[in-house]
Design a protein around this motif. Structure first.
Motif, PDB file in Angstrom:
ATOM      1  N   ALA A 159      84.464  14.512   8.026  1.00 53.40           N
ATOM      2  CA  ALA A 159      84.668  15.955   8.044  1.00 53.40           C
ATOM      3  C   ALA A 159      86.131  16.317   8.204  1.00 53.40           C
ATOM      4  N   ARG A 160      86.912  15.415   8.831  1.00 53.17           N
ATOM      5  CA  ARG A 160      88.322  15.713   9.075  1.00 53.17           C
ATOM      6  C   ARG A 160      89.184  14.525   8.676  1.00 53.17           C
ATOM      7  N   ARG A 174     101.521  18.507  15.362  1.00 55.64           N
ATOM      8  CA  ARG A 174     100.935  18.928  14.087  1.00 55.64           C
ATOM      9  C   ARG A 174      99.491  18.500  13.900  1.00 55.64           C
ATOM     10  N   ALA A 175      99.055  17.495  14.630  1.00 60.30           N
ATOM     11  CA  ALA A 175      97.660  17.049  14.549  1.00 60.30           C
ATOM     12  C   ALA A 175      97.221  16.553  15.916  1.00 60.30           C
ATOM     13  N   PRO A 176      97.132  17.448  16.895  1.00 60.48           N
ATOM     14  CA  PRO A 176      96.788  17.017  18.253  1.00 60.48           C
ATOM     15  C   PRO A 176      95.417  16.347  18.353  1.00 60.48           C
ATOM     16  N   ASP A 177      94.547  16.604  17.380  1.00 60.50           N
ATOM     17  CA  ASP A 177      93.216  16.000  17.390  1.00 60.50           C
ATOM     18  C   ASP A 177      93.151  14.767  16.486  1.00 60.50           C
ATOM     19  N   TYR A 178      94.286  14.084  16.298  1.00 60.06           N
ATOM     20  CA  TYR A 178      94.332  12.963  15.350  1.00 60.06           C
ATOM     21  C   TYR A 178      93.325  11.866  15.683  1.00 60.06           C
ATOM     22  N   GLN A 223      89.773  10.705  10.481  1.00 63.50           N
ATOM     23  CA  GLN A 223      89.992   9.481   9.697  1.00 63.50           C
ATOM     24  C   GLN A 223      91.395   9.577   9.139  1.00 63.50           C
ATOM     25  N   ALA A 224      92.225   8.583   9.432  1.00 62.42           N
ATOM     26  CA  ALA A 224      93.640   8.656   9.073  1.00 62.42           C
ATOM     27  C   ALA A 224      93.985   7.668   7.969  1.00 62.42           C
ATOM     28  N   PHE A 225      94.960   8.077   7.148  1.00 63.02           N
ATOM     29  CA  PHE A 225      95.511   7.244   6.089  1.00 63.02           C
ATOM     30  C   PHE A 225      97.024   7.327   6.201  1.00 63.02           C
ATOM     31  N   VAL A 226      97.710   6.205   5.995  1.00 63.36           N
ATOM     32  CA  VAL A 226      99.174   6.222   5.940  1.00 63.36           C
ATOM     33  C   VAL A 226      99.621   5.345   4.786  1.00 63.36           C
TER      34      VAL A 226
END
Length: 355
Positions: free
Chosen positions: A134-135, A219-223, A227-230
């Motif tokens: 969802a995020r 900028r993304a306190p709920d990181y 689901q993160a991508f770098v």
């Protein structure tokens, strides 16, 4: 009637040789594409639009596709993330020019409309998971925006109102590719926030600097819930990877580094020579080259390889024993029997490979 692709034909490569003299886009063994358009994105990035002769190339958004060019009789292969949608009639790749990059320099300086390039199969796991979260949090640096851009557009196609945050790092404000498109997307979709972080200050302003925990929290306190991508230069990928590992969130991060091939002077006069044993070849050599792939090639071996950047996984091999450092992530692997990418693996001592 036999097809030209029929396996019973005498020699496909001989047929290729004949067909190339009739039409450079004809082949029975290769996927060829004609260069149809070139667009300037930034001072050192261009988009090249290719039309595959045999129809759309299969790939998943975020994967990379091998591009092969023959220069001076030598075939050079590099992998690039398509910036066009899967299934489209044309394939777009956005390429940053690197001073040491043989293929990127050729594309930027010499490629012309009508040129025919060879394409390889798509590869890579920098893709959206299923089911779609969802995020999302997407972090890009430099040319890493190509893969991040592809993943973002795929997520928006699948879920137009997805909650997504993009942190996009570049050296200067003029170095942001797709900037107008990303701003327009963010204006139309209130749950998409795109942050452009120029490291060098504009006139009268302050630069964003490098990735930091403070920037992330602002900028993304709920990181931790995303689901993160770098994707980007090794320094950015390492910084993000370490931050997620320290937070115990490594399983919520997918990482990929975009970097030019190692320069020739990285072969290292100051590097200690280490013994590498190639088990199947029954050979042991002492090498001071920066990667196991370079050591193998210097010894006369020719293991399969592709991008030479750690992206395509073509050179993945079993490490029987020994300790290596991943030159992209900085991770050290001392596990026996692990699978490693030769092109980005630096030996830290004696190593045995299943080659």
């Amino acid at each position: 009637m036999l097809s030209l692709r029929d396996a019973t034909l005498p020699d496909r490569h001989w047929l290729d040789f004949v067909l190339q003299h009739i039409d450079p886009t004809l082949s029975v063994t290769r996927t060829l594409a004609r260069l149809e358009a070139i667009r300037v994105e930034t001072p050192d990035m261009k988009t090249f639009v290719l039309r595959p002769v045999a129809g759309p190339v299969a790939f998943v958004a975020g994967q990379s596709v091998a591009v092969r060019v023959r220069l001076g009789g030598v075939c050079h292969e590099r992998c690039y993330s398509p910036t066009s949608a899967p299934g489209a009639a044309t394939l777009a790749i956005t390429v940053k020019r690197h001073a040491e990059g043989v293929v990127s320099r050729w594309l930027h300086d010499r490629a012309a409309l009508g040129d025919v390039l060879e394409l390889g199969a798509a590869a890579g796991d920098f893709v959206l998971p299923s089911p779609l979260p969802a995020r999302l949090l997407l972090i890009a640096g430099g040319s890493g925006i190509t893969a991040v851009h592809a993943v973002l557009l795929a997520a928006l196609r699948a879920r137009p109102r997805i909650d997504a945050v993009v942190l996009y790092y570049a050296r200067r404000a003029t170095d942001f590719a797709f900037a107008d498109e990303l701003r327009a997307l963010a204006r139309r979709r209130p749950r998409l926030r795109v942050h452009f972080l120029a490291q060098q200050p504009a006139a009268g302003g302050a630069g964003a600097g490098r990735f930091s925990a403070a920037q992330l929290d602002a900028r993304a306190p709920d990181y931790a819930q995303r689901q993160a991508f770098v994707c980007g230069p090794p320094a950015l990928v390492q910084a993000v990877t370490r931050h997620w590992a320290a937070a115990g969130l490594s399983d919520r991060l997918r990482a990929e580094a975009f970097a030019p091939p190692l320069a020739a002077d990285d072969a290292g006069a100051d590097r200690a020579s280490v013994p590498v044993h190639f088990r199947r070849s029954a050979r042991t050599v002492a090498g001071a080259q920066p990667t196991l792939l370079a050591i193998a090639e210097a010894a006369g071996l020719r293991p399969p390889s592709g991008c030479r950047m750690g992206i395509c996984h073509t050179c993945t091999c079993t490490k029987v024993s020994g300790s290596v450092r991943d030159r992209v992530t900085g991770a050290i692997d001392a596990r026996p029997g692990s699978r490693i990418r030769l092109c980005v693996s630096e030996p830290l001592g004696p190593v045995t490979l299943d080659l």
